[in-house]
Write an enzyme that holds these catalytic residues in place. Structure first.
Site, PDB file in Angstrom:
ATOM      1  N   TYR A  27       8.568   4.252  -1.201  1.00 56.16           N
ATOM      2  CA  TYR A  27       7.494   3.194  -1.837  1.00 56.16           C
ATOM      3  C   TYR A  27       8.182   2.230  -2.953  1.00 56.16           C
ATOM      4  O   TYR A  27       8.021   1.137  -2.893  1.00 56.16           O
ATOM      5  CB  TYR A  27       6.463   3.866  -2.641  1.00 56.16           C
ATOM      6  CG  TYR A  27       5.496   4.869  -1.718  1.00 56.16           C
ATOM      7  CD1 TYR A  27       5.340   4.726  -0.462  1.00 56.16           C
ATOM      8  CD2 TYR A  27       5.071   5.970  -2.298  1.00 56.16           C
ATOM      9  CE1 TYR A  27       4.622   5.435   0.402  1.00 56.16           C
ATOM     10  CE2 TYR A  27       3.971   6.796  -1.507  1.00 56.16           C
ATOM     11  CZ  TYR A  27       4.082   6.439  -0.245  1.00 56.16           C
ATOM     12  OH  TYR A  27       3.109   7.381   0.639  1.00 56.16           O
ATOM     13  N   SER A  32      -6.978   4.940  14.729  1.00 57.71           N
ATOM     14  CA  SER A  32      -6.394   5.503  13.733  1.00 57.71           C
ATOM     15  C   SER A  32      -6.062   7.061  14.019  1.00 57.71           C
ATOM     16  O   SER A  32      -6.856   7.828  13.870  1.00 57.71           O
ATOM     17  CB  SER A  32      -7.024   5.437  12.369  1.00 57.71           C
ATOM     18  OG  SER A  32      -5.922   6.328  11.166  1.00 57.71           O
ATOM     19  N   GLN A  52       0.954  -1.274   0.156  1.00 60.04           N
ATOM     20  CA  GLN A  52       0.022   0.003  -0.080  1.00 60.04           C
ATOM     21  C   GLN A  52       0.900   1.203  -0.083  1.00 60.04           C
ATOM     22  O   GLN A  52       1.897   1.503   0.874  1.00 60.04           O
ATOM     23  CB  GLN A  52      -0.955  -0.067   1.327  1.00 60.04           C
ATOM     24  CG  GLN A  52      -1.782   1.314   1.377  1.00 60.04           C
ATOM     25  CD  GLN A  52      -2.818   0.922   2.296  1.00 60.04           C
ATOM     26  OE1 GLN A  52      -3.830   0.090   2.514  1.00 60.04           O
ATOM     27  NE2 GLN A  52      -2.898   1.900   3.195  1.00 60.04           N
ATOM     28  N   LYS A 100       2.575  10.340  -2.951  1.00 59.64           N
ATOM     29  CA  LYS A 100       3.950  10.621  -3.190  1.00 59.64           C
ATOM     30  C   LYS A 100       4.509   9.885  -4.339  1.00 59.64           C
ATOM     31  O   LYS A 100       5.693  10.222  -4.764  1.00 59.64           O
ATOM     32  CB  LYS A 100       4.506  10.155  -1.759  1.00 59.64           C
ATOM     33  CG  LYS A 100       4.292  11.400  -0.476  1.00 59.64           C
ATOM     34  CD  LYS A 100       5.193  11.462   0.368  1.00 59.64           C
ATOM     35  CE  LYS A 100       5.065  10.276   1.320  1.00 59.64           C
ATOM     36  NZ  LYS A 100       3.660  10.297   2.237  1.00 59.64           N
TER      37      LYS A 100
END
Length: 216
Positions: A66, A97, A27, A31
């Protein structure tokens, strides 16, 4: 650091007796297309991709963990399927969260309504006027489950947003209606609004609200 953490986990799982690890969900986020927008050393220097953001766009020439994670899985664990899910701003109802703009704005609006304070916009002129999108956590979860059980989704990249767009101004009007606070239009000097300073020291007040309305 992120690639080391992921490699440690995957190596442990792969070396486990009778390991059945077949699939990893990666995930990532926007960006991928905007670059490291939170890096202060690159402020004003970033050049992002030209919208619309498509999954097959070339990588930007900036450090991005990533990409590091994608390369790690693809090269070191080629037998494991690993689709990539790129989200926008994730929203969802979760009490656990803390990095969740939906809950943050809800707390802020509730405090303003409770104290009769003006519900001022904490963003800037650009976000007030320009389009943005979001990713509902439930939609993202459905996409990840689909990719895990669909052969055609193996090792592919997928954007995941709700599909609709909004401006900060339109969102603010909705929040004002939901939380019964007066609408305050954005003004140029609002960029100096100290949102963190305004919320600082509100812990006891929030405890009072929680007790009064029997919140969790």
């Amino acid at each position: 650091m992120n690639s080391t953490m992921l490699a440690n986990v995957l190596n442990a799982l792969k070396s486990a007796t009778l390991s059945r690890l077949k699939h990893i969900t990666l995930q990532t986020g926007t960006k991928q297309y905007l670059g490291p927008i939170l890096d202060p050393s690159l402020e004003g220097k970033l050049v992002h991709q030209v919208p619309p953001f498509k999954e097959d766009l070339d990588r930007l020439p900036y450090p991005n963990f990533y990409c590091t994670l994608e390369d790690l899985v693809a090269s070191d664990f080629p037998s494991i399927t690993h689709p990539v899910h790129c989200w926008s701003i994730i929203i969802g109802a979760s009490s656990r969260s803390v990095d969740n703009i939906l809950l943050t704005l809800s707390v802020y609006a509730t405090i303003c309504q409770y104290q009769g304070l003006p519900f001022r916009y904490p963003g800037n002129k650009y976000t007030w006027e320009h389009f943005c999108d979001m990713s509902d956590a439930r939609v993202l979860a459905e996409q990840q489950i689909w990719a895990a059980v669909t052969d055609g989704a193996k090792n592919q990249a997928f954007n995941c947003t709700n599909g609709d767009v909004f401006t900060g101004k339109s969102l603010w009007k909705v929040l004002c209606e939901v939380f019964d606070v007066g609408f305050v239009a954005y003004e140029e000097n609002d960029e100096k609004f100290d949102w963190l300073g305004m919320m600082k020291g509100k812990g006891k007040l929030w405890d009072e609200i929680v007790e009064k309305y029997e919140l969790l």
